[in-house]
Write a protein that holds these residues in place. Structure first.
Motif, short mmCIF file in Angstrom:
data_model
loop_
_atom_site.label_atom_id
_atom_site.label_comp_id
_atom_site.label_asym_id
_atom_site.label_seq_id
_atom_site.Cartn_x
_atom_site.Cartn_y
_atom_site.Cartn_z
N UNK A 1 -18.63 -8.59 7.33
CA UNK A 1 -19.40 -8.65 6.09
C UNK A 1 -20.14 -7.33 5.92
N UNK A 2 -19.69 -6.51 5.01
CA UNK A 2 -20.31 -5.20 4.76
C UNK A 2 -21.21 -5.28 3.54
N UNK A 3 -22.42 -4.77 3.68
CA UNK A 3 -23.38 -4.73 2.58
C UNK A 3 -23.95 -3.33 2.48
N UNK A 4 -23.86 -2.74 1.29
CA UNK A 4 -24.43 -1.41 1.08
C UNK A 4 -25.67 -1.51 0.21
N UNK A 5 -26.73 -0.87 0.65
CA UNK A 5 -27.98 -0.83 -0.11
C UNK A 5 -27.99 0.44 -0.95
N UNK A 6 -28.08 0.29 -2.27
CA UNK A 6 -28.14 1.44 -3.16
C UNK A 6 -26.85 2.23 -3.22
N UNK A 7 -25.80 1.68 -3.83
CA UNK A 7 -24.52 2.40 -3.87
C UNK A 7 -24.51 3.64 -4.73
N UNK A 8 -25.48 3.77 -5.64
CA UNK A 8 -25.50 4.95 -6.50
C UNK A 8 -24.24 5.07 -7.33
N UNK A 9 -23.57 6.20 -7.23
CA UNK A 9 -22.34 6.43 -7.98
C UNK A 9 -21.10 6.17 -7.14
N UNK B 1 -11.67 -3.29 1.84
CA UNK B 1 -11.16 -4.15 0.78
C UNK B 1 -12.19 -5.08 0.16
N UNK B 2 -13.36 -5.24 0.79
CA UNK B 2 -14.37 -6.16 0.25
C UNK B 2 -15.76 -5.65 0.64
N UNK B 3 -16.64 -5.53 -0.34
CA UNK B 3 -17.96 -4.97 -0.09
C UNK B 3 -18.96 -5.61 -1.03
N UNK B 4 -20.15 -5.89 -0.50
CA UNK B 4 -21.28 -6.33 -1.32
C UNK B 4 -22.25 -5.17 -1.45
N UNK C 1 -24.64 -17.33 8.14
CA UNK C 1 -24.00 -17.58 9.43
C UNK C 1 -22.98 -16.56 9.85
N UNK C 2 -22.63 -15.63 8.96
CA UNK C 2 -21.66 -14.57 9.28
C UNK C 2 -22.40 -13.24 9.22
N UNK C 3 -22.91 -12.73 10.37
CA UNK C 3 -23.81 -11.58 10.38
C UNK C 3 -23.29 -10.37 9.61
N UNK C 4 -24.23 -9.64 9.05
CA UNK C 4 -23.93 -8.53 8.15
C UNK C 4 -23.93 -7.19 8.87
N UNK C 5 -23.15 -6.26 8.35
CA UNK C 5 -23.26 -4.86 8.71
C UNK C 5 -23.82 -4.15 7.47
N UNK C 6 -24.97 -3.50 7.63
CA UNK C 6 -25.64 -2.85 6.51
C UNK C 6 -25.40 -1.35 6.54
N UNK C 7 -25.35 -0.76 5.36
CA UNK C 7 -25.21 0.69 5.23
C UNK C 7 -25.95 1.11 3.98
#
Length: 276
Positions: free
Chosen positions: A51-59, A71-74, A114-120
């Protein structure tokens, strides 16, 4: 070595066309250096099922290469003007889930489900510390974090006791995470260029068995008071929280200053206070 396409398509649909006006209130400095982008994506090394989550994707400088890899990103974006742009840029690349919110209001534990995140993310420098502490509140729901920050902040995060930059941020982060500086980034890698150097850091929350058992609020209070006036000795800085006798009972000299103590020493102080 794998080659990455441009960070974002050369043109947007007419509804999102035009140059984005950078907003100072959001601390917007958009990464554009392809070499730095490639190194960040390689450091994150996304794998299927995560589970990938990006904070502040910008452009989309990091967003789109991550999408191509995974293939999948929040993404979590506060600036509503950027959302249609990143949605248009990601079309046909992968599945992009957008959360329009202030990251400080996002419940990462609920988001993980329940499915831990990886943050970027390339964090806004004006509120980077509050974001870091907010993430620590959800450490059980996070696998790791790869953040771009002001280099001075990364230096403080990773500082050893006795260093001039060792302080509250160093102690609180190192009690919860392993801290690994990865990449130094010059101002020219951004548009517009910030006035400071930047760096990418990897934070990996410690497993439960390696975390301290003291009251987190008490530890935080002791650390805050200890570093509130750095030139004072512990007995003077902590007189409202911990007595000189309790400091000695924790095996610490009351005459030393806070920057001389390793992170776990503050845990011992809290445990001594808790024991009465």
């Amino acid at each position: 070595m794998k080659r990455y396409p441009p960070a974002f398509p050369p043109a947007y649909p007419s509804s999102t066309a035009g140059k984005h006006v950078h907003k100072k209130q959001f601390g917007q400095h958009f990464l554009h250096d392809p070499g730095i982008i490639r190194r960040i994506v390689q450091a994150i090394a996304p794998r299927p099922g995560e589970r990938l989550v990006e904070i502040g994707p910008g452009e989309g400088a990091i967003t789109l290469p991550l999408l191509r890899e995974h293939g999948h990103l929040t993404v979590i974006e506060l600036d509503r003007d950027l959302i249609p742009r990143i949605q248009a840029a990601s079309a046909g690349i992968g599945k992009l889930d957008v959360i329009h919110a202030d990251v400080l209001t996002v419940d990462f534990t609920a988001l993980a489900a329940g499915n831990p995140l990886r943050l970027a993310g390339n964090l806004p420098y004006n509120i980077s510390s509050p974001i870091l502490f907010h993430c620590l509140d959800h450490a059980d729901a996070i696998v790791d974090m790869h953040f771009m920050l002001q280099k001075e902040v990364v230096d403080r995060m990773a500082a050893d006791p006795g260093s001039k930059v060792y302080g509250r941020l160093s102690v609180m982060l190192q009690l919860s995470c392993s801290v690994q500086p990865l990449i130094n980034v010059p101002p020219g890698a951004f548009n517009p260029p910030p006035k400071v150097d930047s760096a990418v850091v990897r934070l990996t929350p410690l497993p439960p068995e390696r975390r301290h058992g003291a009251d987190p609020a008490l530890v935080a209070r002791i650390v805050r008071h200890a570093f509130g006036q750095r030139r004072k000795t512990l007995s003077n800085a902590l007189h409202d929280v911990v007595s000189a006798e309790q400091i000695s009972a924790a095996g610490i000299d009351p005459r030393v200053r806070a920057e001389q103590l390793e992170p776990l020493a503050f845990v011992r102080l809290a445990q001594t206070v808790q024991a009465g």
